[in-house]
Write a protein that holds these residues in place. Structure first.
Motif, PDB file in Angstrom:
ATOM      1  N   ASP A 234       0.850  -1.182   0.000  1.00 55.63           N
ATOM      2  CA  ASP A 234       0.000   0.000   0.000  1.00 55.63           C
ATOM      3  C   ASP A 234       0.890   1.237   0.000  1.00 55.63           C
ATOM      4  N   LYS A 235       0.270   2.426   0.044  1.00 55.82           N
ATOM      5  CA  LYS A 235       1.046   3.655  -0.074  1.00 55.82           C
ATOM      6  C   LYS A 235       2.024   3.822   1.089  1.00 55.82           C
ATOM      7  N   GLU A 236       1.578   3.474   2.292  1.00 49.87           N
ATOM      8  CA  GLU A 236       2.449   3.621   3.456  1.00 49.87           C
ATOM      9  C   GLU A 236       3.689   2.737   3.326  1.00 49.87           C
ATOM     10  N   ALA A 237       3.504   1.536   2.811  1.00 52.01           N
ATOM     11  CA  ALA A 237       4.646   0.631   2.630  1.00 52.01           C
ATOM     12  C   ALA A 237       5.601   1.178   1.582  1.00 52.01           C
ATOM     13  N   LEU A 238       5.058   1.742   0.485  1.00 46.26           N
ATOM     14  CA  LEU A 238       5.920   2.330  -0.540  1.00 46.26           C
ATOM     15  C   LEU A 238       6.721   3.496   0.021  1.00 46.26           C
ATOM     16  N   ILE A 239       6.073   4.336   0.807  1.00 49.46           N
ATOM     17  CA  ILE A 239       6.760   5.485   1.394  1.00 49.46           C
ATOM     18  C   ILE A 239       7.905   5.017   2.279  1.00 49.46           C
ATOM     19  N   SER A 240       7.663   3.996   3.084  1.00 47.96           N
ATOM     20  CA  SER A 240       8.722   3.470   3.949  1.00 47.96           C
ATOM     21  C   SER A 240       9.904   2.962   3.132  1.00 47.96           C
ATOM     22  N   LEU A 241       9.609   2.280   2.018  1.00 47.44           N
ATOM     23  CA  LEU A 241      10.674   1.768   1.166  1.00 47.44           C
ATOM     24  C   LEU A 241      11.436   2.903   0.488  1.00 47.44           C
ATOM     25  N   MET A 242      10.731   3.941   0.076  1.00 51.47           N
ATOM     26  CA  MET A 242      11.353   5.058  -0.612  1.00 51.47           C
ATOM     27  C   MET A 242      12.266   5.862   0.308  1.00 51.47           C
ATOM     28  N   VAL A 243      11.832   6.029   1.550  1.00 56.04           N
ATOM     29  CA  VAL A 243      12.560   6.891   2.484  1.00 56.04           C
ATOM     30  C   VAL A 243      13.627   6.128   3.233  1.00 56.04           C
ATOM     31  N   GLY A 244      13.353   4.888   3.629  1.00 57.00           N
ATOM     32  CA  GLY A 244      14.293   4.130   4.438  1.00 57.00           C
ATOM     33  C   GLY A 244      14.190   4.514   5.897  1.00 57.00           C
ATOM     34  N   ARG A 245      14.958   3.853   6.712  1.00 56.89           N
ATOM     35  CA  ARG A 245      14.860   4.056   8.157  1.00 56.89           C
ATOM     36  C   ARG A 245      16.135   4.613   8.768  1.00 56.89           C
ATOM     37  N   ASP A 246      17.056   5.075   7.927  1.00 54.89           N
ATOM     38  CA  ASP A 246      18.354   5.491   8.446  1.00 54.89           C
ATOM     39  C   ASP A 246      18.551   6.991   8.350  1.00 54.89           C
ATOM     40  N   LEU A 247      17.465   7.751   8.590  1.00 58.54           N
ATOM     41  CA  LEU A 247      17.533   9.185   8.373  1.00 58.54           C
ATOM     42  C   LEU A 247      17.280  10.003   9.641  1.00 58.54           C
TER      43      LEU A 247
END
Length: 507
Positions: A234-247
């Motif tokens: 879904d959109k939330e999952a895509l956003i997480s993949l696009m941004v990453g978690r190391d920011l």
């Protein structure tokens, strides 16, 4: 769905590309099957545009290979792409507005009479047959420039189909379309895919990508981070993949919120089809970031403020009415626009650094209508020292400078012109990390001295790091007014992707 090699229309393996030492693509793999609509997403700077240019033959990769039509290529050029059946339709389709629809479709391959003349009747008949086959109602004899943008885009797609395209790259195809036009385009895409065409759909509009795509490739920092199979995200999952978690480093702790002196005030600014009821206030010393999806109105708002575009409504700058009819008038008042397109709209590339810096305020260096070249050189040297512009060589043609130093030269021009308000498009687009840090520091220094800064950006980290406030535009209106304190890139991207067009409370 997992694709077998025999079903693939195009496959890229291990694609690498660097610019001035910065890696834009790093071992990217990408494939599209026949009859598939494949979405390509990633935040600004992820590598989407570079990959599309390589697939379209506009740029060669540094490494890797491309397989299409049963052949392997180390790189493609436009002629090879045409032979291989690869076509690209940009958001501003490259068509000839003064020619007819039929002439655009057949350009370069016009049917001829036995005397070698263009057979207009046959061309019109074949064009109509093609459009009928695609269920498109476009008048073939009409001048293309007389049609709206949606019909022009349909003509561009028909032109690709006529040239026996097997792979169609659609770059931000709905940027200038309304909802009904976009829905028609989606049906056209589905019909073409059903006939076996492989379609790559590139867009920042994640809802559209999710609705139209069979698979989705996500790029981040020049790498393929995930391929979404079988509509499993879904959109939330895509956003997480696009941004990453190391920011986490981008999360702001504090921000200045009080700017007692109003520098710029806008009330109910309207540009038909572009901006709707825009009102905002900018304080002296404040840095405001503008962002939104393609077509949201950020660029149009910057152009209104900078005198590029006229608008209805009221603007007040420095306590006085402000309605610049030209860019020159805006500069005279102290508002300077710094475009993202340095070559096309910014710098004069064959001109030396000194000439580019003085260009917006030559009157400061004029003596009895003669330009004081010595004074121009001295000013350029001082500006080079102030902005860490290298090499420190005013006589050097600006085209030989790095991207970061070219952007500093543009900033130096605005400073020399006496800007009180700096309006910038993507101020660090295409520069390295160190140059970005320096440009941000210079903008902060200008704001600390009392100038105002308005900048457009799709770089999430830049918006959070630099702005005192972030305005998210959608469909020509301010949709969100956000503080960067505690704001994560993921939360900002979610706000940009939000569907609501109603202004929301301050975050």
């Amino acid at each position: 769905m997992t694709q077998g090699t025999e079903s693939l229309a195009i496959e890229a393996r291990g694609i690498c590309k660097s610019f001035l030492g910065a890696r834009a693509l790093d071992e990217v793999d990408f494939s599209v099957a026949r009859g598939e609509v494949h979405g390509l997403v990633g935040k600004n700077g992820a590598g989407k545009s570079t990959l599309v240019k390589i697939l379209a033959g506009a740029q060669p990769p540094d490494a890797g290979e491309i397989h299409v039509g049963g052949r392997r290529y180390s790189s493609l050029d436009p002629l090879e792409c045409q032979k291989a059946g690869i076509a690209v339709v940009h958001q501003n389709a490259e068509l000839h507005l003064d020619l007819s629809v039929a002439a655009n479709i057949f350009l370069g391959a016009e049917p001829r009479t036995r005397f070698g003349l263009v057979d207009e009747a046959t061309m019109a008949r074949k064009a109509k047959a093609l459009l009928d086959q695609m269920n498109l109602q476009v008048p073939v004899d009409s001048r293309l420039g007389d049609l709206d943008i949606a019909l022009r885009q349909q003509v561009a797609i028909a032109k690709a189909v006529h040239k026996d395209a097997a792979v169609l790259l659609l770059d931000e195809p709905t940027a200038a379309l309304n909802k009904n036009q976009a829905e028609f385009l989606f049906q056209l895409i589905r019909d073409l895919a059903a006939k076996g065409l492989a379609i790559v759909y590139i867009s920042h509009h994640l809802d559209e990508v999710l609705a139209i795509s069979d698979r989705i490739t996500v790029l981040r920092n020049g790498r393929t981070v995930h391929v979404v199979e079988d509509r499993s995200a879904d959109k939330e999952a895509l956003i997480s993949l696009m941004v990453g978690r190391d920011l986490e480093r981008t999360v702001r702790k504090t921000v200045t919120t009080s700017f007692p002196q109003v520098l710029l005030s806008l009330r109910t600014i309207n540009v038909p089809g572009k901006l709707r009821d825009i009102s905002l206030t900018l304080g002296a010393g404040e840095i405001v970031g503008l962002t939104g999806l393609v077509g949201s109105g950020t660029r149009e708002l910057a152009e209104v403020i900078s005198g590029v575009t006229r608008a209805d409504g009221t603007m007040v700058f420095g306590g006085e009415p402000f309605a610049p009819a030209t860019v020159r008038e805006a500069i005279t008042r102290g508002v300077v626009f710094i475009p993202e397109d340095m070559r096309g709209r910014g710098l004069v590339m064959p001109m030396p650094v000194s000439g580019n810096i003085s260009l917006a305020a030559l009157g400061k260096l004029a003596r009895f209508s003669w330009l004081n070249l010595g004074g121009e050189r001295d000013e350029a040297l001082q500006m080079s020292d102030r902005l860490d512009l290298h090499p420190r060589a005013p006589e050097k043609e600006v085209r030989f400078l790095s991207g970061g130093n070219q952007r500093k030269a543009l900033l130096g021009r605005a400073i020399f012109a006496g800007a009180k308000l700096f309006v910038l498009e993507d101020p660090t687009q295409g520069v390295d990390v160190e140059a970005q840090r320096q440009i941000h520091d210079h903008l902060r220094s200008l704001a600390a001295a009392g100038a105002g800064v308005i900048f457009l950006s799709t770089d999430l980290e830049e918006l959070i790091d630099l702005a005192d406030r972030i305005l998210v535009l959608r469909e020509g209106r301010i949709n969100r007014d956000m503080t960067p304190v505690g704001l994560t890139p993921e939360a900002l991207l979610t706000a940009i992707q939000a569907q609501s067009t109603e202004a929301e409370a301050h975050v």
